[in-house]
Design a protein around this motif. Structure first.
Motif, short mmCIF file in Angstrom:
data_model
loop_
_atom_site.label_atom_id
_atom_site.label_comp_id
_atom_site.label_asym_id
_atom_site.label_seq_id
_atom_site.Cartn_x
_atom_site.Cartn_y
_atom_site.Cartn_z
N PRO A 19 0.80 -1.24 0.00
CA PRO A 19 0.00 0.00 0.00
C PRO A 19 0.83 1.28 0.00
N ALA A 20 1.95 1.30 0.72
CA ALA A 20 2.79 2.50 0.74
C ALA A 20 3.38 2.78 -0.64
N GLU A 21 3.78 1.73 -1.34
CA GLU A 21 4.33 1.89 -2.69
C GLU A 21 3.26 2.37 -3.67
N VAL A 22 2.06 1.80 -3.56
CA VAL A 22 0.96 2.22 -4.44
C VAL A 22 0.65 3.69 -4.21
N GLU A 23 0.56 4.09 -2.96
CA GLU A 23 0.22 5.48 -2.64
C GLU A 23 1.27 6.45 -3.17
N TRP A 24 2.55 6.17 -2.91
CA TRP A 24 3.61 7.08 -3.33
C TRP A 24 3.69 7.14 -4.85
N LEU A 25 3.68 5.99 -5.53
CA LEU A 25 3.79 5.97 -6.99
C LEU A 25 2.58 6.61 -7.66
N SER A 26 1.41 6.48 -7.07
CA SER A 26 0.23 7.15 -7.61
C SER A 26 0.36 8.66 -7.49
N GLY A 27 0.84 9.14 -6.36
CA GLY A 27 1.07 10.57 -6.18
C GLY A 27 2.14 11.08 -7.12
N PHE A 28 3.19 10.30 -7.32
CA PHE A 28 4.25 10.69 -8.24
C PHE A 28 3.72 10.79 -9.67
N ALA A 29 2.87 9.84 -10.08
CA ALA A 29 2.29 9.89 -11.42
C ALA A 29 1.42 11.13 -11.59
N ASP A 30 0.69 11.49 -10.54
CA ASP A 30 -0.14 12.69 -10.61
C ASP A 30 0.70 13.95 -10.72
N TRP A 31 1.85 13.93 -10.09
CA TRP A 31 2.64 15.14 -10.02
C TRP A 31 3.79 15.15 -11.00
N GLY A 32 4.47 14.01 -11.16
CA GLY A 32 5.54 13.91 -12.15
C GLY A 32 6.88 14.43 -11.71
N GLY A 33 7.09 14.70 -10.46
CA GLY A 33 8.41 15.11 -10.00
C GLY A 33 8.51 16.60 -9.76
N LEU A 34 9.68 17.03 -9.44
CA LEU A 34 9.94 18.42 -9.13
C LEU A 34 10.70 19.09 -10.26
N PRO A 35 10.48 20.39 -10.47
CA PRO A 35 11.21 21.10 -11.51
C PRO A 35 12.73 21.06 -11.32
N ASN A 66 15.34 15.46 -16.12
CA ASN A 66 15.76 14.09 -15.81
C ASN A 66 14.61 13.14 -15.50
N ILE A 67 13.39 13.57 -15.70
CA ILE A 67 12.24 12.71 -15.45
C ILE A 67 11.44 12.64 -16.74
N PRO A 68 11.22 11.43 -17.28
CA PRO A 68 10.46 11.34 -18.53
C PRO A 68 9.08 11.96 -18.40
N ARG A 69 8.66 12.63 -19.46
CA ARG A 69 7.33 13.24 -19.47
C ARG A 69 6.25 12.20 -19.20
N GLY A 70 6.47 10.98 -19.65
CA GLY A 70 5.47 9.93 -19.56
C GLY A 70 5.17 9.40 -18.17
N VAL A 71 5.84 9.88 -17.13
CA VAL A 71 5.51 9.37 -15.79
C VAL A 71 4.07 9.69 -15.42
N HIS A 72 3.48 10.67 -16.08
CA HIS A 72 2.08 11.00 -15.84
C HIS A 72 1.15 9.98 -16.49
N ASP A 73 1.65 9.28 -17.50
CA ASP A 73 0.81 8.44 -18.35
C ASP A 73 0.68 6.99 -17.89
N TRP A 74 1.55 6.56 -17.01
CA TRP A 74 1.55 5.16 -16.56
C TRP A 74 1.16 5.11 -15.10
N ARG A 75 0.12 4.33 -14.81
CA ARG A 75 -0.46 4.28 -13.46
C ARG A 75 -0.46 2.86 -12.90
N VAL A 76 -0.10 2.76 -11.64
CA VAL A 76 -0.24 1.47 -10.96
C VAL A 76 -1.69 1.35 -10.49
N CYS A 77 -2.20 0.13 -10.46
CA CYS A 77 -3.57 -0.06 -10.00
C CYS A 77 -3.60 -0.08 -8.47
N ALA A 78 -4.77 0.08 -7.92
CA ALA A 78 -4.94 0.15 -6.46
C ALA A 78 -4.51 -1.13 -5.75
#
Length: 174
Positions: A19-35, A66-78
């Motif tokens: 669950p911790a990995e799902v939550e963090w990776l889902s938030g990362f996909a929504d945000w895509g990293g830092l400038p 250094n972060i691919p644009r596509g991190v927004h496009d790939w989502r882990v399931c719940a």
């Protein structure tokens, strides 16, 4: 003007994400990293931080380095057992993005494993991706498969497509 690629299918994640990995990776996909380009930092509430950044920047954010644009496009399931593409315009870098996610957060040699960031304390870094994804480029109609075995990605062209300038839409402009 750019092109987009559509992807069909999903990849299995073994063992399943916790669950911790799902939550963090889902938030990362929504945000895509830092400038600043640091793929290991993520604010506690990434969605609120993005909203503030858009307001401050007049609606335009520069993409993180250094972060691919596509991190927004790939989502882990719940359930943490799959990763799949979410339809997105100009989504063209599946190989780069999936390789980035494994290399930074999922696999045994993940960059996050060596970080001192406490957000990764519950990450197990023992995951692999397996499966087949079909892809179609809209500019050339190229059809291809991404075969993923133990997180190694190969691309197989099924139909080479045609040069973009020969596509019917381009010929209409003649």
């Amino acid at each position: 003007m750019g092109f987009s690629t559509r992807y069909l299918g999903f990849l299995e994640i073994t063992p399943h994400l916790n669950p911790a990995e799902v939550e963090w990776l889902s938030g990362f996909a929504d945000w895509g990293g830092l400038p600043d380009g640091d793929p290991l930092r993520l604010p506690m509430n990434p969605r609120a931080s993005v909203a503030k950044a858009f307001e401050a920047g007049g609606g335009a954010l520069s993409p993180p380095r250094n972060i691919p644009r596509g991190v927004h496009d790939w989502r882990v399931c719940a359930h943490g057992d799959r990763i799949a593409w979410r339809a997105s315009e100009k989504s063209n870098d599946a190989v780069q993005t999936l390789t980035f996610l494994v290399g930074h957060y999922l696999g045994p040699d993940a960059v996050a494993r060596r970080s001192d960031n406490p957000d990764f304390a519950e990450f197990t870094f023992d995951h692999r991706l397996d499966g087949v994804i079909a892809g179609e480029r809209d500019d050339t109609d190229e059809l291809f498969l991404l075969r993923v075995t133990d997180s190694r990605i190969t691309q197989e062209t099924l139909v080479a497509g045609v040069p973009a300038w020969l596509m019917p839409e381009a010929l209409e402009d003649w």
